[in-house]
Write an enzyme that holds these catalytic residues in place. Structure first.
Site, PDB file in Angstrom:
ATOM      1  N   ASP A 127       0.820  -1.199   0.000  1.00 26.38           N
ATOM      2  CA  ASP A 127       0.000   0.000   0.000  1.00 26.38           C
ATOM      3  C   ASP A 127       0.864   1.264   0.000  1.00 26.38           C
ATOM      4  OD1 ASP A 127      -2.395   1.369   0.006  1.00 26.38           O
ATOM      5  OD2 ASP A 127      -2.539   1.428   2.183  1.00 26.38           O
ATOM      6  N   CYS A 182     -18.046 -15.575  -6.438  1.00 26.08           N
ATOM      7  CA  CYS A 182     -19.124 -14.797  -5.819  1.00 26.08           C
ATOM      8  C   CYS A 182     -20.494 -15.271  -6.305  1.00 26.08           C
ATOM      9  CB  CYS A 182     -18.955 -13.307  -6.132  1.00 26.08           C
ATOM     10  SG  CYS A 182     -17.610 -12.512  -5.228  1.00 26.08           S
ATOM     11  N   CYS A 188     -22.873  -8.035  -0.093  1.00 29.77           N
ATOM     12  CA  CYS A 188     -22.063  -6.835   0.144  1.00 29.77           C
ATOM     13  C   CYS A 188     -22.721  -5.612  -0.473  1.00 29.77           C
ATOM     14  CB  CYS A 188     -20.647  -7.017  -0.399  1.00 29.77           C
ATOM     15  SG  CYS A 188     -20.541  -7.393  -2.169  1.00 29.77           S
ATOM     16  N   CYS A 192     -24.288  -2.336   2.011  1.00 34.77           N
ATOM     17  CA  CYS A 192     -23.556  -1.057   2.073  1.00 34.77           C
ATOM     18  C   CYS A 192     -24.525   0.075   2.419  1.00 34.77           C
ATOM     19  CB  CYS A 192     -22.861  -0.770   0.748  1.00 34.77           C
ATOM     20  SG  CYS A 192     -21.946   0.800   0.756  1.00 34.77           S
ATOM     21  N   CYS A 208     -18.174   5.940  -0.080  1.00 36.72           N
ATOM     22  CA  CYS A 208     -17.678   4.871   0.793  1.00 36.72           C
ATOM     23  C   CYS A 208     -17.318   5.429   2.167  1.00 36.72           C
ATOM     24  CB  CYS A 208     -16.463   4.218   0.146  1.00 36.72           C
ATOM     25  SG  CYS A 208     -15.695   2.929   1.163  1.00 36.72           S
ATOM     26  N   CYS A 235     -14.615   1.142   7.587  1.00 36.26           N
ATOM     27  CA  CYS A 235     -15.865   0.383   7.577  1.00 36.26           C
ATOM     28  C   CYS A 235     -15.578  -1.023   7.065  1.00 36.26           C
ATOM     29  CB  CYS A 235     -16.891   1.076   6.672  1.00 36.26           C
ATOM     30  SG  CYS A 235     -18.446   0.179   6.488  1.00 36.26           S
ATOM     31  N   CYS A 238     -19.076  -4.443   4.250  1.00 41.80           N
ATOM     32  CA  CYS A 238     -19.140  -5.286   3.051  1.00 41.80           C
ATOM     33  C   CYS A 238     -18.317  -6.560   3.200  1.00 41.80           C
ATOM     34  CB  CYS A 238     -18.701  -4.500   1.812  1.00 41.80           C
ATOM     35  SG  CYS A 238     -16.945  -4.062   1.761  1.00 41.80           S
ATOM     36  N   CYS A 242     -19.871 -10.948   4.021  1.00 42.58           N
ATOM     37  CA  CYS A 242     -19.443 -11.861   2.961  1.00 42.58           C
ATOM     38  C   CYS A 242     -19.393 -13.300   3.473  1.00 42.58           C
ATOM     39  CB  CYS A 242     -18.068 -11.445   2.440  1.00 42.58           C
ATOM     40  SG  CYS A 242     -17.403 -12.557   1.175  1.00 42.58           S
TER      41      CYS A 242
END
Length: 376
Positions: A127, A182, A188, A192, A208, A235, A238, A242
């Site tokens: 990241d 999926c 998800c 949201c 978001c 957050c 989502c 799952c």
């Protein structure tokens, strides 16, 4: 063992939960990413709109890169809500993952140098480099990118940090692609609160909650503040819904356990923080990303969503004493309007008479327009 097998074994010894090796090449979703930027869905994260060629091709990220060692580190914990009433994204409960994983990746890079018997350039990143890490991890066979745009590993779920070491040596690839599993699930998307998942795999960051509470530097749009609820930082909704995370195992890594200082911290305490408090609580924490003003802004929103008339006096002091930046005072004014009641209205009227910051006055005006009835 081959060099690739040795690298993966060493990565597991260093605490990574999964590792894979893939040749460095242009990522499959490069064009979709560029289109996402054109649509402005990255919000104010202007850094995402730089170095396009590097983001979509790890071979260009570091000169001579031929292979990518991609790593996953589980950070899952069972709850994100703490005793003090704050909800913090699970990845931020412990130490800053950048520092923790960098130290381990440096050790892995040194191992690759030693095992190869040659001067092999390596670059660790997590990241911290302009690289589409989730796409790279999927290309390496570590999972697929789900409808919530998170990498999902079929064995350990999506609560994982992604890291990589770029190597200028041809290494034997280790995994095949994992198909998208999926299916027809849309949990998800349905869960949201802000409808930020605009289509499968596409997030509008401007809606978001993670973006709003971490990356956004200005006011949280008023229409979205009630939807933030009690989420102070980030957050996980989502991910929490799952099905692939239903059997996620909490991390035992001591670096990612909840800090004791966070457990009983309340939004009322946080909205009063000074710089020394911020340093004491959030040193070497990923939560520094939001900065003190952002965390206090978020705390004011949480109080506005969850607090009551017992919080009016505290909020009034913070609004009228002019101790905070306009961004924070504006959100405090909003919180007073949300709570309502005659005392909140009196405080807002005093603020309207004495305030000279245009933004704060606008928030005061809107809060007064809500009326004086206390929230039931």
């Amino acid at each position: 063992m081959t060099l690739s097998q040795k690298i993966i074994t060493r990565a597991r010894e260093l605490g990574f939960d999964r590792a894979a090796i893939v040749p460095a090449r242009r990522l499959e979703h490069a064009e979709q990413y560029l289109e996402w930027l054109k649509e402005g869905r990255h919000g104010d994260m202007n850094y995402l709109d730089r170095y396009h060629d590097l983001r979509v091709d790890p071979a260009k990220m570091e000169e001579g890169t031929k292979s990518c060692v991609v790593l996953l580190k589980n950070y899952y914990r069972e709850a994100d809500k703490l005793a003090g009433g704050l909800r913090i994204a699970r990845y931020a409960h412990g130490d800053d993952y950048h520092d923790v994983l960098w130290d381990r990746m440096r050790e892995l890079a040194a191992f690759i140098h030693a095992e190869s018997g040659a001067e092999v350039a390596t670059r660790p990143a997590t990241d911290t480099a302009p690289l589409l890490e989730r796409d790279l991890a999927a290309l390496a066979g570590l999972g697929w990118v789900g409808k919530n745009a998170m990498l999902i590993n079929p064995e350990i779920g999506s609560f994982c940090f992604i890291a990589e070491v770029l190597v200028d040596q041809d290494l034997e690839p280790t995994d095949e692609l994992v198909p998208d599993r999926c299916g027809t699930c849309s949990r998800c998307i349905d869960a949201c609160p802000t409808n930020a998942i605009v289509s499968p795999g596409v997030i509008d960051a401007r809606r978001c909650i993670s973006y709003l509470t971490i990356e956004l530097r200005g006011p949280i749009p008023r229409r979205l503040r009630p939807l933030v609820g009690d989420l102070l930082f980030g957050c996980d909704i989502c991910q929490a819904v799952c099905p692939w995370n239903s059997k996620a195992v909490p991390t035992e890594d001591p670096k990612f356990q909840t800090r004791d200082k966070y457990r009983d911290l309340t939004p009322q305490e946080l909205v009063c923080f000074e710089l020394e408090d911020y340093v004491e609580y959030f040193s070497k924490s990923a939560m520094k990303r939001a900065k003190l003003r952002g965390l206090k802004r978020n705390a004011a929103v949480v109080i506005g969503n969850t607090g009551g008339e017992e919080d009016v006096e505290l909020l009034g002091r913070r609004l009228l004493d002019d101790e905070d930046e306009p961004l924070v005072r504006g959100h405090i004014a909003w919180a007073l309007g949300q709570i309502g009641g005659e005392e909140a209205r009196r405080i807002l009227e005093r603020a309207r008479q004495g305030e000279d910051e245009a933004y704060v006055l606008e928030e005061v005006r809107e809060a007064l327009a809500k009326g004086s009835s206390p929230r039931s």
